[in-house]
Design an enzyme around this catalytic site. Structure first.
Site, PDB file in Angstrom:
ATOM      1  N   LEU A 155     153.380 -46.636 154.481  1.00  0.00           N
ATOM      2  CA  LEU A 155     153.564 -45.270 153.917  1.00  0.00           C
ATOM      3  C   LEU A 155     152.798 -44.185 154.261  1.00  0.00           C
ATOM      4  O   LEU A 155     151.614 -44.534 154.914  1.00  0.00           O
ATOM      5  CB  LEU A 155     153.286 -45.283 152.326  1.00  0.00           C
ATOM      6  CG  LEU A 155     151.709 -45.603 151.670  1.00  0.00           C
ATOM      7  CD1 LEU A 155     151.518 -44.765 150.640  1.00  0.00           C
ATOM      8  CD2 LEU A 155     151.740 -47.044 151.249  1.00  0.00           C
ATOM      9  N   CYS A 156     153.200 -42.916 154.255  1.00  0.00           N
ATOM     10  CA  CYS A 156     152.608 -41.904 154.828  1.00  0.00           C
ATOM     11  C   CYS A 156     152.277 -42.260 156.344  1.00  0.00           C
ATOM     12  O   CYS A 156     153.168 -42.820 157.181  1.00  0.00           O
ATOM     13  CB  CYS A 156     151.367 -41.399 154.138  1.00  0.00           C
ATOM     14  SG  CYS A 156     150.626 -39.766 154.347  1.00  0.00           S
ATOM     15  N   THR A 157     150.915 -41.842 156.735  1.00  0.00           N
ATOM     16  CA  THR A 157     150.517 -42.034 158.051  1.00  0.00           C
ATOM     17  C   THR A 157     150.154 -43.683 158.272  1.00  0.00           C
ATOM     18  O   THR A 157     149.943 -43.834 159.493  1.00  0.00           O
ATOM     19  CB  THR A 157     149.341 -41.316 158.770  1.00  0.00           C
ATOM     20  OG1 THR A 157     148.327 -41.551 157.632  1.00  0.00           O
ATOM     21  CG2 THR A 157     149.803 -39.768 158.583  1.00  0.00           C
TER      22      THR A 157
END
Length: 245
Positions: A155-157
């Protein structure tokens, strides 16, 4: 009905009543002749490991952990969630200084879900995703973790750690909007969706996407009723589009 089942039934009924406005006693009454779709008690536990590293984002790690851990209240299937670190048991300091105790060793062979949060991508010299990519150990461990029966989720970076491991090359995926160009340059097939489910690879974009990623994984692994129960309890509705293969 044993005590565990009774507690789960009460929790589910309470959440359903809050979400729908129906009194808990009414919400707890099943329709005649229907069976629960929230899972089977005789199945193996669903085992989820959330990966921690120095500089991990607090919201990234907490949202999927809480959603997955709370899902055990809405299914007859046991759910086991733990924080793990490649460096083994110890203390990990997150992006904003939160110190987290990790009690469990790195053991992806014991997991069904391996969830990789992000953090620190905008600060290349500080602890976080970039530091872990330069170090190389975590991307190598993630690449080695692949096996049948394991879903790796980022998730995300945190998705950029999966990219550094070669897991997103040629595959549908997404990440935080500021890292999307890097993801594409490294061979990922970008989908503009909140969550992208490509089977054993599931990714999500955005700082708060850990909620939506985890709710989708609960829906996929434990059923729609479990996801709906969680939404009622959390007072949060999954947002955005889920792209599926």
């Amino acid at each position: 009905m044993n005590r565990r089942t009774l507690l789960r039934t009460a929790a589910t009924a309470g959440a359903a009543g809050l979400a729908s406005g129906v009194p808990a006693a009414t919400a707890a009454t099943p329709a005649s002749g229907t069976a629960s779709s929230s899972g089977s008690g005789d199945r193996d536990p669903l085992r989820a490991h959330v990966v921690l590293f120095r500089g991990v984002e607090e919201l990234d790690l907490a949202a999927p952990y809480e959603v997955l851990a709370a899902s055990g209240h809405f299914t007859e299937r046991d759910v086991e969630v733990r924080y793990v670190s490649l460096d083994g048991p110890g203390t990990v300091t997150a992006t904003f200084g939160t110190r987290l105790r990790v009690d469990h060793r790195w053991a992806p062979e014991e997991a069904d879900l391996l969830v990789v949060p992000g953090g620190g991508y905008a600060r290349r010299e500080d602890p976080g995703v970039w530091a872990e990519i330069r170090r190389g150990a975590l991307p190598r461990a993630l690449a080695a973790a692949r096996r049948p029966g394991l879903t790796i989720a980022g998730l995300c970076t945190g998705v950029m750690l999966l990219s550094a491991a070669g897991l997103t090359r040629g595959r549908p995926c997404t990440t935080h909007h500021r890292a999307q160009a890097d993801l594409v340059e490294q061979g990922g097939v970008l989908k503009q969706a909140r969550v992208v489910d490509d089977g054993d690879l599931v990714t999500a974009g955005g700082v708060t996407s850990g909620l939506d990623l985890a709710l989708w994984l609960v829906r996929r692994e434990l059923g729609v009723d479990a996801a709906l129960g969680l939404e009622g309890m959390l007072e949060y509705e999954a947002r955005g589009t889920v792209w599926t293969a």
